[in-house]
Scaffold this motif. Structure first.
Motif, PDB file in Angstrom:
ATOM      1  N   SER A 135       0.818  -1.213   0.000  1.00  0.00           N
ATOM      2  CA  SER A 135       0.000   0.000   0.000  1.00  0.00           C
ATOM      3  C   SER A 135       0.850   1.260   0.000  1.00  0.00           C
ATOM      4  CB  SER A 135      -0.944   0.006   1.201  1.00  0.00           C
ATOM      5  OG  SER A 135      -0.200  -0.105   2.403  1.00  0.00           O
ATOM      6  N   SER A 136       2.059   1.173   0.538  1.00  0.00           N
ATOM      7  CA  SER A 136       2.950   2.334   0.507  1.00  0.00           C
ATOM      8  C   SER A 136       4.177   1.966  -0.305  1.00  0.00           C
ATOM      9  CB  SER A 136       3.356   2.739   1.919  1.00  0.00           C
ATOM     10  OG  SER A 136       4.164   1.731   2.503  1.00  0.00           O
ATOM     11  N   LYS A 137       4.886   2.950  -0.779  1.00  0.00           N
ATOM     12  CA  LYS A 137       6.064   2.702  -1.602  1.00  0.00           C
ATOM     13  C   LYS A 137       7.332   2.561  -0.761  1.00  0.00           C
ATOM     14  CE  LYS A 137       3.720   2.954  -5.374  1.00  0.00           C
ATOM     15  NZ  LYS A 137       3.330   1.757  -6.021  1.00  0.00           N
ATOM     16  N   THR A 138       7.204   2.697   0.532  1.00  0.00           N
ATOM     17  CA  THR A 138       8.379   2.572   1.403  1.00  0.00           C
ATOM     18  C   THR A 138       8.408   1.191   2.030  1.00  0.00           C
ATOM     19  OG1 THR A 138       7.173   3.401   3.314  1.00  0.00           O
ATOM     20  CG2 THR A 138       8.298   5.041   1.942  1.00  0.00           C
ATOM     21  N   LYS A 139       9.475   0.888   2.755  1.00  0.00           N
ATOM     22  CA  LYS A 139       9.584  -0.390   3.443  1.00  0.00           C
ATOM     23  C   LYS A 139       8.610  -0.419   4.609  1.00  0.00           C
ATOM     24  CE  LYS A 139      14.402  -0.994   2.242  1.00  0.00           C
ATOM     25  NZ  LYS A 139      15.759  -1.190   2.714  1.00  0.00           N
ATOM     26  N   THR A 141       7.398  -1.688   8.478  1.00  0.00           N
ATOM     27  CA  THR A 141       8.020  -1.848   9.789  1.00  0.00           C
ATOM     28  C   THR A 141       7.602  -3.172  10.405  1.00  0.00           C
ATOM     29  OG1 THR A 141       7.932   0.544  10.068  1.00  0.00           O
ATOM     30  CG2 THR A 141       8.286  -0.785  12.055  1.00  0.00           C
ATOM     31  N   VAL A 142       8.582  -3.874  10.962  1.00  0.00           N
ATOM     32  CA  VAL A 142       8.322  -5.155  11.618  1.00  0.00           C
ATOM     33  C   VAL A 142       7.351  -4.941  12.774  1.00  0.00           C
ATOM     34  CG1 VAL A 142       9.370  -7.029  12.942  1.00  0.00           C
ATOM     35  CG2 VAL A 142      10.571  -6.065  10.976  1.00  0.00           C
ATOM     36  N   GLY A 143       6.351  -5.816  12.868  1.00  0.00           N
ATOM     37  CA  GLY A 143       5.381  -5.750  13.952  1.00  0.00           C
ATOM     38  C   GLY A 143       4.228  -4.802  13.699  1.00  0.00           C
ATOM     39  N   LYS A 144       4.246  -4.079  12.610  1.00  0.00           N
ATOM     40  CA  LYS A 144       3.161  -3.146  12.280  1.00  0.00           C
ATOM     41  C   LYS A 144       2.326  -3.704  11.141  1.00  0.00           C
ATOM     42  CE  LYS A 144       4.578   0.311  14.911  1.00  0.00           C
ATOM     43  NZ  LYS A 144       3.829   0.917  15.943  1.00  0.00           N
ATOM     44  N   ASP A 145       1.016  -3.474  11.234  1.00  0.00           N
ATOM     45  CA  ASP A 145       0.127  -3.901  10.159  1.00  0.00           C
ATOM     46  C   ASP A 145       0.384  -3.083   8.899  1.00  0.00           C
ATOM     47  OD1 ASP A 145      -1.056  -5.692  11.858  1.00  0.00           O
ATOM     48  OD2 ASP A 145      -2.856  -4.499  12.206  1.00  0.00           O
ATOM     49  N   PHE A 146       0.212  -3.720   7.764  1.00  0.00           N
ATOM     50  CA  PHE A 146       0.261  -3.017   6.486  1.00  0.00           C
ATOM     51  C   PHE A 146      -0.638  -3.761   5.506  1.00  0.00           C
ATOM     52  CE2 PHE A 146       3.657  -6.112   6.399  1.00  0.00           C
ATOM     53  CZ  PHE A 146       3.595  -6.665   5.131  1.00  0.00           C
ATOM     54  N   GLN A 147      -0.982  -3.083   4.427  1.00  0.00           N
ATOM     55  CA  GLN A 147      -1.851  -3.693   3.433  1.00  0.00           C
ATOM     56  C   GLN A 147      -1.076  -3.951   2.148  1.00  0.00           C
ATOM     57  OE1 GLN A 147      -5.338  -1.308   2.864  1.00  0.00           O
ATOM     58  NE2 GLN A 147      -6.238  -1.930   4.800  1.00  0.00           N
ATOM     59  N   MET A 148      -1.531  -4.969   1.448  1.00  0.00           N
ATOM     60  CA  MET A 148      -0.953  -5.277   0.140  1.00  0.00           C
ATOM     61  C   MET A 148      -2.061  -5.734  -0.788  1.00  0.00           C
ATOM     62  SD  MET A 148       0.868  -8.989   0.708  1.00  0.00           S
ATOM     63  CE  MET A 148       1.710  -8.593   2.205  1.00  0.00           C
ATOM     64  N   THR A 149      -1.798  -5.610  -2.052  1.00  0.00           N
ATOM     65  CA  THR A 149      -2.722  -6.097  -3.073  1.00  0.00           C
ATOM     66  C   THR A 149      -2.039  -7.226  -3.820  1.00  0.00           C
ATOM     67  OG1 THR A 149      -3.679  -3.891  -3.323  1.00  0.00           O
ATOM     68  CG2 THR A 149      -4.070  -5.452  -5.111  1.00  0.00           C
ATOM     69  N   ILE A 150      -2.737  -8.350  -3.932  1.00  0.00           N
ATOM     70  CA  ILE A 150      -2.215  -9.497  -4.660  1.00  0.00           C
ATOM     71  C   ILE A 150      -3.100  -9.688  -5.885  1.00  0.00           C
ATOM     72  CG2 ILE A 150      -1.710 -11.960  -4.564  1.00  0.00           C
ATOM     73  CD1 ILE A 150      -1.621 -11.593  -1.464  1.00  0.00           C
ATOM     74  N   THR A 151      -2.481  -9.688  -7.060  1.00  0.00           N
ATOM     75  CA  THR A 151      -3.221  -9.801  -8.306  1.00  0.00           C
ATOM     76  C   THR A 151      -2.789 -11.055  -9.051  1.00  0.00           C
ATOM     77  OG1 THR A 151      -3.272  -7.383  -8.437  1.00  0.00           O
ATOM     78  CG2 THR A 151      -3.854  -8.591 -10.436  1.00  0.00           C
ATOM     79  N   ALA A 152      -3.728 -11.930  -9.356  1.00  0.00           N
ATOM     80  CA  ALA A 152      -3.451 -13.136 -10.135  1.00  0.00           C
ATOM     81  C   ALA A 152      -3.296 -12.744 -11.601  1.00  0.00           C
ATOM     82  CB  ALA A 152      -4.578 -14.141  -9.956  1.00  0.00           C
ATOM     83  N   LYS A 153      -2.309 -13.344 -12.271  1.00  0.00           N
ATOM     84  CA  LYS A 153      -1.986 -12.978 -13.655  1.00  0.00           C
ATOM     85  C   LYS A 153      -1.912 -14.206 -14.561  1.00  0.00           C
ATOM     86  CE  LYS A 153      -1.023  -8.529 -12.997  1.00  0.00           C
ATOM     87  NZ  LYS A 153      -1.516  -7.442 -13.818  1.00  0.00           N
ATOM     88  N   SER A 154      -2.171 -13.976 -15.853  1.00  0.00           N
ATOM     89  CA  SER A 154      -1.993 -15.028 -16.855  1.00  0.00           C
ATOM     90  C   SER A 154      -0.541 -15.007 -17.329  1.00  0.00           C
ATOM     91  CB  SER A 154      -2.940 -14.816 -18.041  1.00  0.00           C
ATOM     92  OG  SER A 154      -2.516 -13.720 -18.820  1.00  0.00           O
ATOM     93  N   LEU A 155      -0.209 -15.908 -18.229  1.00  0.00           N
ATOM     94  CA  LEU A 155       1.149 -16.039 -18.732  1.00  0.00           C
ATOM     95  C   LEU A 155       1.668 -14.748 -19.360  1.00  0.00           C
ATOM     96  CD1 LEU A 155       3.162 -18.394 -18.777  1.00  0.00           C
ATOM     97  CD2 LEU A 155       2.396 -18.909 -21.085  1.00  0.00           C
ATOM     98  N   LEU A 182       5.208 -14.024   8.358  1.00  0.00           N
ATOM     99  CA  LEU A 182       4.236 -13.090   7.815  1.00  0.00           C
ATOM    100  C   LEU A 182       2.870 -13.651   8.138  1.00  0.00           C
ATOM    101  CD1 LEU A 182       3.781 -10.568   6.031  1.00  0.00           C
ATOM    102  CD2 LEU A 182       3.778 -12.092   4.066  1.00  0.00           C
ATOM    103  N   THR A 183       2.054 -12.909   8.863  1.00  0.00           N
ATOM    104  CA  THR A 183       0.729 -13.353   9.257  1.00  0.00           C
ATOM    105  C   THR A 183      -0.302 -12.486   8.565  1.00  0.00           C
ATOM    106  OG1 THR A 183       1.607 -13.985  11.418  1.00  0.00           O
ATOM    107  CG2 THR A 183      -0.777 -13.826  11.207  1.00  0.00           C
ATOM    108  N   ALA A 184      -1.215 -13.127   7.896  1.00  0.00           N
ATOM    109  CA  ALA A 184      -2.256 -12.388   7.181  1.00  0.00           C
ATOM    110  C   ALA A 184      -3.501 -12.338   8.062  1.00  0.00           C
ATOM    111  CB  ALA A 184      -2.579 -13.065   5.868  1.00  0.00           C
ATOM    112  N   ALA A 185      -3.994 -11.120   8.322  1.00  0.00           N
ATOM    113  CA  ALA A 185      -5.219 -10.955   9.097  1.00  0.00           C
ATOM    114  C   ALA A 185      -6.424 -11.336   8.246  1.00  0.00           C
ATOM    115  CB  ALA A 185      -5.337  -9.510   9.589  1.00  0.00           C
ATOM    116  N   SER A 186      -6.387 -11.009   6.966  1.00  0.00           N
ATOM    117  CA  SER A 186      -7.452 -11.384   6.054  1.00  0.00           C
ATOM    118  C   SER A 186      -6.909 -11.403   4.636  1.00  0.00           C
ATOM    119  CB  SER A 186      -8.626 -10.411   6.140  1.00  0.00           C
ATOM    120  OG  SER A 186      -8.247  -9.147   5.659  1.00  0.00           O
ATOM    121  N   THR A 187      -7.461 -12.249   3.822  1.00  0.00           N
ATOM    122  CA  THR A 187      -7.094 -12.284   2.420  1.00  0.00           C
ATOM    123  C   THR A 187      -8.345 -12.327   1.582  1.00  0.00           C
ATOM    124  OG1 THR A 187      -6.931 -14.691   2.455  1.00  0.00           O
ATOM    125  CG2 THR A 187      -4.872 -13.477   2.781  1.00  0.00           C
TER     126      THR A 187
END
Length: 189
Positions: A135-139, A141-155, A182-187
């Motif tokens: 969600s952010s362009k920076t690194k 922090t360990v122990g802090k929540d962050f969001q990510m987007t995972i996109t499935a792709k074709s060949l 890495l622990t995911a709260a929700s996917t």
């Protein structure tokens, strides 16, 4: 059956028998395939319903190809190519591709008489890869929540919007750092 005895001077009854025509479609693959991977299907014209019956060896038409959605029940991607001709002895081997995930059947229908049709067995496609975007362009922090987007792709990098499976996330640590989890709260995919 059609019978007509009034077409000539003779007293004979002329009879012609008609049968239902369809396509038998056989995919040439084993197991699941990655979305966007080309695979072969054998398309045979037959003189019977639902892909059953004898070979219709004089068929030389054009078959319209499409994806029938099995799971999920709908989608937006199309099978490529969308039509094939060049049948020899009523048979055509076509190389097709589909750029989404899920379960489909390859269907064929004659371009002039769409009642002549058929469908393959189920074909399961999975993403070729996944893109992960933070969600952010920076690194983070360990122990802090962050969001990510995972996109499935074709060949070829197209998004596979029908993918609803699970993804296993593994942290990639910078050199010199200790291991972590890495622990995911929700996917949601």
């Amino acid at each position: 059956t059609y019978t007509d005895n009034d077409d000539s001077d003779d007293d004979a009854t002329d009879t012609a028998a008609f049968s239902e025509l369809s396509f038998k479609i056989t995919p040439d693959l084993m197991g699941t395939i990655k979305a966007g991977t080309k695979f072969k299907v054998y398309i045979s014209a037959v003189t019977g319903p639902s892909g059953l019956g004898n070979d219709y060896t004089t068929y030389s038409g054009t078959a319209l190809l499409s994806a029938a959605y099995i799971s999920p029940l709908a989608g937006t991607k199309k099978l490529s190519p969308e039509s094939v001709g060049g049948f020899v002895g009523g048979v055509r081997v076509a190389e097709v591709e589909y750029h989404d995930a899920g379960t489909i059947q390859v269907t064929a229908a004659d371009s002039k008489d769409q009642s002549m049709k058929g469908a393959s067995s189920n074909i399961v496609l999975v993403p070729a890869s996944f893109d992960v975007t933070l969600s952010s362009k920076t690194k983070e922090t360990v122990g802090k929540d962050f969001q990510m987007t995972i996109t499935a792709k074709s060949l070829n990098g197209e998004t596979t919007p029908n993918y609803t499976g699970k993804v296993k996330l593994t942290p990639a640590l910078e050199s010199g750092l200790s291991t972590g989890t890495l622990t995911a709260a929700s996917t949601n995919l």
